[in-house]
Every structure is written in structure tokens, then in C-alpha cells.
Enzyme design. Structure first.
Site, PDB file in Angstrom:
ATOM      1  N   ARG A   1       0.826  -1.220   0.000  1.00  0.00           N
ATOM      2  CA  ARG A   1       0.000   0.000   0.000  1.00  0.00           C
ATOM      3  C   ARG A   1       0.855   1.262   0.000  1.00  0.00           C
ATOM      4  NH1 ARG A   1      -3.260  -0.138   5.024  1.00  0.00           N
ATOM      5  NH2 ARG A   1      -1.371  -1.119   5.770  1.00  0.00           N
TER       6      ARG A   1
ATOM      7  N   ASN B   1      -6.087  -2.814   2.879  1.00  0.00           N
ATOM      8  CA  ASN B   1      -6.029  -4.233   3.198  1.00  0.00           C
ATOM      9  C   ASN B   1      -7.443  -4.769   3.380  1.00  0.00           C
ATOM     10  OD1 ASN B   1      -3.245  -4.404   3.222  1.00  0.00           O
ATOM     11  ND2 ASN B   1      -3.064  -4.221   5.429  1.00  0.00           N
TER      12      ASN B   1
END
Length: 89
Positions: free
Chosen positions: A19, A37
Site C-alpha cells: 500500500r 487491506n
């Protein structure tokens, strides 16, 4: 041409910096969107910008010794007007 795409990454993609690598790449290429997530161990991401820049972003995300992407599912979405940055959820 500006596009918006939704991605779902599976593999070793959580806890390995995917990320934040996406955010770094996006910020450098003027891409907006988000990465998050999921409870099933996958990572979802939406990215908006020139299609070529999004493709370069995907290459940059995959250039890591820790991230192991087994599959990427993607689809095109409508553009979100007024979005100004890429953020990690």
C-alpha cells in the site's frame, strides 16, 4: 486519457509495504485513489490517472523482494471528479 481502475491483489501482499509503495508511486506520477487491506488477506486499490501511468505504477509496486503478487483482478470504473490525492486506508 484519464481512467479509473479497481484492482484486487492476492498473494503475499499484506505486511510487505504494497500500500505504501503504491502511494509513493502514485504521488510521483500524479495518480489519485486509495489502497486498503482486506480481511481475506488481499489488497484492494483504486487508481485514477493516465492509463500508461497506472501501468507504470503496477510495475513499480511489483518490483519488491517482499511483495509477491499471485494474481491481479481489475475492472474499469467511472472517473471520480475532484479527487486530489492517493491515500492508504
Amino acid at each position: 486519457m484519464i481512467v479509473r481502475k479497481h484492482f484486487r491483489f492476492t498473494g503475499r501482499v499484506q505486511g510487505v509495504g504494497l500500500r505504501y509503495r503504491a502511494k509513493y508511486a502514485a504521488n510521483g506520477m500524479g495518480i489519485t485513489g486509495w489502497a486498503k487491506n482486506q480481511a481475506d488477506g488481499s489488497v484492494e486499490m483504486e487508481a485514477q490517472g493516465p492509463e500508461e501511468a497506472i501501468n507504470r505504477m503496477l510495475v513499480m509496486i511489483n518490483k519488491s523482494d517482499y511483495i509477491v503478487i499471485d494474481s491481479i483482478d481489475s475492472c474499469e470504473l467511472p472517473i471520480k471528479e475532484g479527487e486530489r490525492s492517493f491515500y492508504v486506508i
